[in-house]
Design an enzyme around this catalytic site. Sequence first.
Site, short mmCIF file in Angstrom:
data_model
loop_
_atom_site.label_atom_id
_atom_site.label_comp_id
_atom_site.label_asym_id
_atom_site.label_seq_id
_atom_site.Cartn_x
_atom_site.Cartn_y
_atom_site.Cartn_z
CB THR A 1 3.64 4.19 -5.29
OG1 THR A 1 4.11 4.38 -3.95
CG2 THR A 1 4.17 5.31 -6.16
CB VAL B 1 -0.93 0.03 1.23
CG1 VAL B 1 -1.85 1.24 1.19
CG2 VAL B 1 -1.73 -1.26 1.33
CB CYS B 2 1.01 4.17 0.57
SG CYS B 2 1.39 5.93 0.62
CB THR B 3 5.80 4.93 0.00
OG1 THR B 3 5.62 4.80 1.41
CG2 THR B 3 5.33 6.30 -0.44
#
Length: 206
Positions: A117, A99-101
């Site tokens: 991202t 998830v995300c970065t």
Amino acid sequence: MEATFVLYPNMTALDFVGPFEVLGSVPVVTARFVAASLEPVKSDNGLVVVPTDTFSAVKSTDIIVVPGSGHWRELLKDSGGVVEWLREVHPTTKWTTSVCTGSTLLAEAGLVSKATTHWAARSDLSDRGVEVSEDRVVFDGKVVTGAGVSAGIDMALRLVEAEFGEMVAQAVQVGIEYDPQPPRSYDSIPPEVAAGLKAAFESRQA
């Protein structure tokens, strides 16, 4: 089915809590929380989580969920064992997700060729030879990545659908009262707001 959530200092809490709520709503899924040690781990906004297992103790799992962090560039320099553990355990998984970065950690481990991202980290994915997508959720074989923060809920719902079927995913979605909506883009907000937001993210990397 076992889902293992990766914990490390300065992770973003919603990145793993969102997917945990979704996956945890499926009765056959059990959760583990893995970290470098069994010491409590503090998120970037102060939430403290206690791991259930250490990296050295977990050699295989069905699902990995890697949260991101607002301090992702610092983490890429020293992941505290996360990258090495991912390389070791990834061959055993049915699904490896982020998830995300968190996708930058998958990229650093050499586990993904196409991913999404947080908008602030797209260049870091590209620099690692990854094809960067702006989609909310991206499937790259058994690797599934979600965009920024709240997209972890969308990612986990898509994962539940892929693993257990559309009806189960719909039941989970209604159970948590989640109505996915396209997120605002970075380019859609006023320039002065965008400039301040970008500056805030950059300051975390100093």
